[in-house]
Design a protein around this motif. Structure first.
Motif, PDB file in Angstrom:
ATOM      1  N   ASN A 255     -10.513  -0.145  -8.749  1.00 52.16           N
ATOM      2  CA  ASN A 255     -11.810  -0.429  -8.222  1.00 52.16           C
ATOM      3  C   ASN A 255     -12.763   0.548  -7.328  1.00 52.16           C
ATOM      4  O   ASN A 255     -13.923   0.297  -7.178  1.00 52.16           O
ATOM      5  CB  ASN A 255     -11.747  -1.660  -7.351  1.00 52.16           C
ATOM      6  CG  ASN A 255     -10.751  -1.489  -5.986  1.00 52.16           C
ATOM      7  OD1 ASN A 255     -10.444  -0.573  -5.615  1.00 52.16           O
ATOM      8  ND2 ASN A 255      -9.980  -2.382  -5.949  1.00 52.16           N
TER       9      ASN A 255
ATOM     10  N   ARG B  66     -10.332   9.294  -3.272  1.00 55.38           N
ATOM     11  CA  ARG B  66      -9.862   7.958  -3.064  1.00 55.38           C
ATOM     12  C   ARG B  66      -8.283   8.073  -3.604  1.00 55.38           C
ATOM     13  O   ARG B  66      -7.289   7.524  -3.102  1.00 55.38           O
ATOM     14  CB  ARG B  66     -10.645   6.932  -3.847  1.00 55.38           C
ATOM     15  CG  ARG B  66      -9.781   5.590  -4.035  1.00 55.38           C
ATOM     16  CD  ARG B  66      -9.971   4.827  -2.598  1.00 55.38           C
ATOM     17  NE  ARG B  66      -9.297   3.432  -3.093  1.00 55.38           N
ATOM     18  CZ  ARG B  66      -8.988   2.639  -2.131  1.00 55.38           C
ATOM     19  NH1 ARG B  66      -9.676   2.590  -1.029  1.00 55.38           N
ATOM     20  NH2 ARG B  66      -8.635   1.458  -2.583  1.00 55.38           N
TER      21      ARG B  66
ATOM     22  N   SER C 258      -3.570  -1.746 -10.087  1.00 54.64           N
ATOM     23  CA  SER C 258      -4.237  -2.360  -9.054  1.00 54.64           C
ATOM     24  C   SER C 258      -4.588  -3.709  -8.884  1.00 54.64           C
ATOM     25  O   SER C 258      -4.122  -4.504 -10.088  1.00 54.64           O
ATOM     26  CB  SER C 258      -5.735  -1.399  -8.877  1.00 54.64           C
ATOM     27  OG  SER C 258      -6.479  -2.026  -9.618  1.00 54.64           O
ATOM     28  N   CYS C 259      -4.939  -4.046  -7.919  1.00 56.32           N
ATOM     29  CA  CYS C 259      -5.266  -5.753  -7.696  1.00 56.32           C
ATOM     30  C   CYS C 259      -6.442  -5.920  -8.730  1.00 56.32           C
ATOM     31  O   CYS C 259      -6.826  -7.111  -8.786  1.00 56.32           O
ATOM     32  CB  CYS C 259      -5.688  -5.948  -6.312  1.00 56.32           C
ATOM     33  SG  CYS C 259      -6.948  -5.123  -5.608  1.00 56.32           S
TER      34      CYS C 259
ATOM     35  N   HIS D 250     -10.514  -6.372  -0.544  1.00 55.35           N
ATOM     36  CA  HIS D 250     -10.287  -6.899  -1.970  1.00 55.35           C
ATOM     37  C   HIS D 250      -9.933  -8.408  -2.007  1.00 55.35           C
ATOM     38  O   HIS D 250      -9.326  -8.954  -2.935  1.00 55.35           O
ATOM     39  CB  HIS D 250      -9.628  -6.249  -2.898  1.00 55.35           C
ATOM     40  CG  HIS D 250     -10.432  -5.005  -3.244  1.00 55.35           C
ATOM     41  ND1 HIS D 250     -10.116  -3.792  -2.647  1.00 55.35           N
ATOM     42  CD2 HIS D 250     -11.436  -4.736  -4.010  1.00 55.35           C
ATOM     43  CE1 HIS D 250     -11.023  -2.838  -3.177  1.00 55.35           C
ATOM     44  NE2 HIS D 250     -11.944  -3.378  -3.700  1.00 55.35           N
TER      45      HIS D 250
ATOM     46  N   ASP E 252      -8.139  -6.747   4.270  1.00 57.88           N
ATOM     47  CA  ASP E 252      -8.117  -5.970   3.065  1.00 57.88           C
ATOM     48  C   ASP E 252      -9.424  -6.546   2.317  1.00 57.88           C
ATOM     49  O   ASP E 252      -9.388  -7.784   1.925  1.00 57.88           O
ATOM     50  CB  ASP E 252      -6.919  -6.213   1.879  1.00 57.88           C
ATOM     51  CG  ASP E 252      -6.764  -5.098   1.095  1.00 57.88           C
ATOM     52  OD1 ASP E 252      -6.285  -4.221   0.769  1.00 57.88           O
ATOM     53  OD2 ASP E 252      -7.782  -5.214   0.111  1.00 57.88           O
TER      54      ASP E 252
ATOM     55  N   ILE F 173       1.361  -6.420  -4.924  1.00 62.10           N
ATOM     56  CA  ILE F 173       0.135  -6.400  -4.228  1.00 62.10           C
ATOM     57  C   ILE F 173      -0.529  -7.738  -3.695  1.00 62.10           C
ATOM     58  O   ILE F 173      -0.268  -8.588  -4.361  1.00 62.10           O
ATOM     59  CB  ILE F 173      -1.048  -5.748  -5.183  1.00 62.10           C
ATOM     60  CG1 ILE F 173      -0.532  -4.269  -5.973  1.00 62.10           C
ATOM     61  CG2 ILE F 173      -2.322  -5.620  -4.447  1.00 62.10           C
ATOM     62  CD1 ILE F 173      -1.540  -3.900  -7.139  1.00 62.10           C
TER      63      ILE F 173
ATOM     64  N   HIS G  35       0.892  -1.303  -0.044  1.00 65.06           N
ATOM     65  CA  HIS G  35      -0.011   0.049   0.086  1.00 65.06           C
ATOM     66  C   HIS G  35       0.800   1.358  -0.019  1.00 65.06           C
ATOM     67  O   HIS G  35       0.333   2.380  -0.572  1.00 65.06           O
ATOM     68  CB  HIS G  35      -0.785   0.036   1.234  1.00 65.06           C
ATOM     69  CG  HIS G  35      -2.085  -0.968   1.115  1.00 65.06           C
ATOM     70  ND1 HIS G  35      -2.097  -2.239   1.023  1.00 65.06           N
ATOM     71  CD2 HIS G  35      -3.527  -0.679   0.754  1.00 65.06           C
ATOM     72  CE1 HIS G  35      -3.300  -2.785   0.721  1.00 65.06           C
ATOM     73  NE2 HIS G  35      -4.314  -1.757   0.590  1.00 65.06           N
TER      74      HIS G  35
ATOM     75  N   CYS H  80       0.379  -0.658  -4.916  1.00 66.87           N
ATOM     76  CA  CYS H  80      -1.069   0.070  -4.996  1.00 66.87           C
ATOM     77  C   CYS H  80      -1.102   1.310  -5.814  1.00 66.87           C
ATOM     78  O   CYS H  80      -1.939   1.609  -6.452  1.00 66.87           O
ATOM     79  CB  CYS H  80      -1.739   0.055  -3.554  1.00 66.87           C
ATOM     80  SG  CYS H  80      -1.944  -1.808  -2.629  1.00 66.87           S
TER      81      CYS H  80
ATOM     82  N   CYS I 102      -4.174   3.566  -6.750  1.00 68.48           N
ATOM     83  CA  CYS I 102      -5.465   2.990  -6.385  1.00 68.48           C
ATOM     84  C   CYS I 102      -5.845   3.946  -5.218  1.00 68.48           C
ATOM     85  O   CYS I 102      -7.163   3.917  -4.969  1.00 68.48           O
ATOM     86  CB  CYS I 102      -5.401   1.559  -6.254  1.00 68.48           C
ATOM     87  SG  CYS I 102      -6.732   0.945  -5.796  1.00 68.48           S
ATOM     88  N   LEU I 103      -5.016   4.108  -4.189  1.00 69.27           N
ATOM     89  CA  LEU I 103      -5.530   4.877  -3.010  1.00 69.27           C
ATOM     90  C   LEU I 103      -4.559   5.905  -2.572  1.00 69.27           C
ATOM     91  O   LEU I 103      -4.953   6.311  -1.729  1.00 69.27           O
ATOM     92  CB  LEU I 103      -5.748   3.921  -1.810  1.00 69.27           C
ATOM     93  CG  LEU I 103      -4.669   3.413  -0.862  1.00 69.27           C
ATOM     94  CD1 LEU I 103      -5.228   2.694   0.233  1.00 69.27           C
ATOM     95  CD2 LEU I 103      -3.587   2.675  -1.584  1.00 69.27           C
TER      96      LEU I 103
ATOM     97  N   HIS J 182      -3.160  -9.328  -3.439  1.00 67.34           N
ATOM     98  CA  HIS J 182      -3.823 -10.273  -4.053  1.00 67.34           C
ATOM     99  C   HIS J 182      -3.422 -10.569  -5.569  1.00 67.34           C
ATOM    100  O   HIS J 182      -4.070 -11.303  -6.254  1.00 67.34           O
ATOM    101  CB  HIS J 182      -5.413  -9.474  -4.468  1.00 67.34           C
ATOM    102  CG  HIS J 182      -5.839  -8.852  -2.987  1.00 67.34           C
ATOM    103  ND1 HIS J 182      -5.826  -9.653  -1.909  1.00 67.34           N
ATOM    104  CD2 HIS J 182      -6.269  -7.880  -2.624  1.00 67.34           C
ATOM    105  CE1 HIS J 182      -6.382  -8.879  -0.870  1.00 67.34           C
ATOM    106  NE2 HIS J 182      -6.378  -7.543  -1.179  1.00 67.34           N
TER     107      HIS J 182
HETATM  108  S1  SF4 Z   1      -7.781  -1.965  -3.746  1.00 66.28           S
HETATM  109 FE1  SF4 Z   1      -6.093  -0.795  -4.341  1.00 66.28          FE
HETATM  110  S2  SF4 Z   1      -5.061  -0.254  -2.299  1.00 66.28           S
HETATM  111 FE2  SF4 Z   1      -6.415  -2.132  -1.900  1.00 66.28          FE
HETATM  112  S3  SF4 Z   1      -5.122  -3.921  -2.204  1.00 66.28           S
HETATM  113 FE3  SF4 Z   1      -6.117  -3.316  -4.347  1.00 66.28          FE
HETATM  114  S4  SF4 Z   1      -4.601  -2.195  -5.233  1.00 66.28           S
HETATM  115 FE4  SF4 Z   1      -4.033  -1.943  -3.202  1.00 66.28          FE
END
Ligand code: SF4
Lengths: 479, 197
Positions: free
Chosen positions: A442, A448, A359-360, A143, A141, A120, A76, A420, A423-424, A122
């Motif tokens: 996502n 965000r 991102s994931c 996701h 998390d 990441i 992250h 990440c 993404c955030l 995931h």
């Molecule tokens: S949603 Fe974004 S911040 Fe969360 S694990 Fe996936 S890539 Fe990382």
């Protein structure tokens, strides 16, 4: 299985869903009036949601029960450039260093920044072959639902639960309800699994799956690659669901075979036997059913500040006054104000200054290939900044072996290291106030991707086409 | 964890739906490695607006949040619960919660109560008309009360008992260590570990 099960389920003679089967396999203890105690096969850990959990262990003099079923990574906070340098932001650095100390102290395998297997959380589980059908997988998390693409029961947990799993390798859980989402038909060219899930969320809303595990099925789902399946399961959480799942099949087995942690030899045969028993029985009963026709779908984009506020790219920004539900109307009004959009504006007319591919949800090799197929031999529009961030260092390595990095660079995009990222926006990759992005991630929540930033969620194909034109576009818009 | 039985306080009407955990506490505030000190991040973006409900003097010291549907959706960050508790909230009422948020809240002793949407609207109107209205969240009776109104709510017996006793889930689970060990003995040997490979 025994009498308990029939008694608890209260539907003797009815077939079982895949989630039912996996659940029953993992019940450590069941008592009247208490949640089931479930065994956890794999616990993934990252730096943001774990420090307070490790602290709790230390305070109570507890150890990690199964370090051998636990894996940690840094994702992250990590910067995606200059990863050979210490992290510049002192607070991010503390968080990453805290994880390193905790993993060393409690004997947990960690893939730190720069490591070949870092990425990441995931993305690395499936890539290492650790994510397998029929497993229970948790991570601090939301996701974590991504791993359900393999026919695993995988869900996000909070930090107190992280501590619980570290200490006991179990979790007390009430069984969610089951929802079946059946997607029949064939996806038209240029339409991807991201569009399926965005269309589903637009249809059922961000609370539509609340309290449920979604099982995705139907011919359109079965025809998807593992990467595409992960994209769908990933965003189950944006539909409000606890988890998403897809029955394992030959596509799943082919993906797993030969990966570092996949079983081999006789164990592979044993595993296959078990995995083949997992799909929902034909007469299994779901609490909710939703149907989508893949043939009717087109590229989807979001216009608002929650993932349910999406529409086909061919459409226009909706007029909140036409929404019958007063709460939805108020939410849409707020969203348009935040997004600085006027009702009736064609979605294609929305100009962006940033494109984020990663991102994931969409940071795997197939996503990068899709984006590169559009950017090959083309240039990014003037004034548009394009960040391509692989989901893991292994994805990065593979993309480079295929020459994708060259395609991105030649087009004028930035090629980064894994994390990440935008993404955030916990690392330096952020939108500035008022900036607008097309993003393959996502979540389009307010702020965000950076305070005051505006996000349109899109597929990798739409992101790449948008990078070329500078406004929301599909590949078919390119000459 | 503190016990929760009956709490009486005043309400804050948060007239918004889909308040995701990124709004409750933005990611930049998640970098702390402790459990406390998150109050300043609570609704950080919105609190800069003087008109935001938490900035209105009539709601100062109120400790029951009355939110619209789909409160706490999105990210699993438990920091959202810690921020609400750190700020002083004891309970959140909403027609619908994000599943993980509700779990986190009930683990940590922040009572997340589901009330019908129409009742939340009625309570909003009532509190806006009279911000001093005492509201009672009664876990023992499973009921929210204000004025003449009594609103029953659902919560499972186990969670209610755990909250009323202020019990730590881990301690409870460790009482069943022999069940965990027995389960581990019958787990298939081909299941992956993170060690080899
Ligand atoms: S949603 Fe974004 S911040 Fe969360 S694990 Fe996936 S890539 Fe990382």
């Amino acid at each position: 299985m025994g009498e308990t099960e029939t008694a608890v389920r209260g539907r003797a003679g009815v077939g079982r869903t895949m989630a039912d089967k996996i659940w029953e396999e993992h019940v450590v203890r069941r008592a009247d009036g208490e949640p089931d105690l479930l065994y956890i096969d794999l616990h993934l850990v990252h730096e943001v949601t774990s420090p307070q959990a490790f602290d709790g262990l230390r305070l109570n003099g507890r150890r990690v029960r199964r370090p051998d079923l636990t894996l940690a990574t840094e994702d992250h906070n990590v910067p995606t450039v200059g990863i050979d340098q210490p992290i510049a932001d002192p607070v991010s650095r503390t968080q990453v260093e805290t994880l390193r100390r905790n993993c060393a102290e409690f004997g947990i395998r960690l893939h730190p920044m720069g490591d070949r297997n870092q990425g990441i959380v995931h993305v690395i589980g499936p890539q290492l072959g650790l994510t397998q059908p029929g497993m229970t997988i948790v991570c601090g998390d939301s996701h974590t639902s991504t791993h359900g693409a393999f026919g695993a029961l995988a869900f996000g947990i909070g930090t107190s639960e992280v501590e619980h799993v570290l200490a006991t390798q179990t979790l007390p859980q009430y069984k969610p309800k089951m929802m079946a989402v059946t997607v029949n038909g064939t996806l038209p060219p240029g339409v991807t699994s991201k569009d399926i899930i965005l269309a589903l969320i637009a249809k059922i809303g961000t609370g539509g799956g609340q309290g449920h595990i979604i099982e995705y099925r139907g011919e359109a789902i079965a025809s998807l690659s593992m990467e595409a399946r992960m994209t769908i399961c990933n965003m189950s959480i944006e539909a409000g669901a606890r988890a998403g799942m897809i029955a394992p099949d030959d596509t799943t087995f082919a993906y797993l075979e030969g990966r570092p942690h996949a079983p081999s030899g006789r164990a592979w045969e044993q595993a296959l036997d078990y995995w083949r028993s997992l799909p929902s029985d034909p007469d299994a009963v779901f609490d909710e059913e939703v149907f989508l026709d893949a043939g009717s779908l087109s590229p989807y984009v979001t216009w608002g500040t929650n993932p349910g506020q999406g529409a086909p790219l061919d459409g226009v920004v909706p007029d909140p006054s036409t929404f019958s539900d007063p709460i939805e109307r108020a939410a849409a009004e707020r969203a348009l104000q935040y997004m600085d959009l006027q009702p009736g504006t064609p979605l294609r007319a929305i100009r962006v200054d940033t494109v984020f591919i990663g991102s994931c949800t969409n940071g795997r090799i197939e996503d990068l290939r899709a984006a590169a197929s559009i950017l090959r031999g083309r240039k990014v529009a003037d004034g548009v900044r394009v960040l391509v961030v692989p989901g893991s260092m292994a994805v990065k390595e593979q993309a480079e072996a295929e020459g994708l990095d060259e395609i991105f660079r030649a087009a004028g995009a930035e090629w980064r290291s894994a994390g990440c990222s935008m993404c955030l926006g916990m690392n330096p990759d952020q939108l500035a106030p008022g900036q607008r992005s097309a993003s393959t991630s996502n979540r389009n929540f307010e702020g965000r991707q950076g305070k005051g930033g505006r996000t349109h969620l899109v597929s990798p194909l739409v992101a790449a086409a948008t990078a070329v034109t500078g406004h929301l576009s599909a590949p078919s818009d390119l000459t | 964890m503190e016990r929760f039985t009956v709490h009486t306080g005043r309400g804050v009407p948060l007239r918004r739906s889909n308040v995701d955990t990124d709004q409750i506490i933005p990611a930049v505030y998640l970098k702390r490695v402790t459990r406390t000190g998150f109050a300043d991040g609570l609704f950080a973006a919105w609190r800069q607006d003087p008109a935001f409900v938490l900035n209105q003097p009539q709601y100062a010291g109120a400790d029951i949040l009355i939110a619209g549907p789909d409160f706490g959706t999105g990210s699993s960050r438990e920091h959202a619960v810690w921020a609400l508790q750190d700020y002083g909230f004891k309970a959140v009422l909403s027609p619908r919660f994000g599943d993980i948020f509700r779990n986190n809240a009930l683990k940590g002793g922040l009572l997340a109560v589901v009330l019908p949407e129409a009742e939340v609207e009625r309570l909003w109107a009532h509190v806006e008309a009279d911000p001093t209205t005492p509201i009672t969240v009664d876990l023992v009776e499973r009921e929210v009360r204000y004025g003449e109104v009594r609103l029953p709510f659902d919560i499972d017996d186990y969670t209610r008992w755990r909250l009323m006793e202020g019990l730590d889930d881990i301690g409870l689970t460790l009482r069943h260590l022999d069940d965990i060990e027995a389960f581990e003995r019958r787990r298939p040997s081909w299941k992956p570990t993170t060690v080899a490979g």
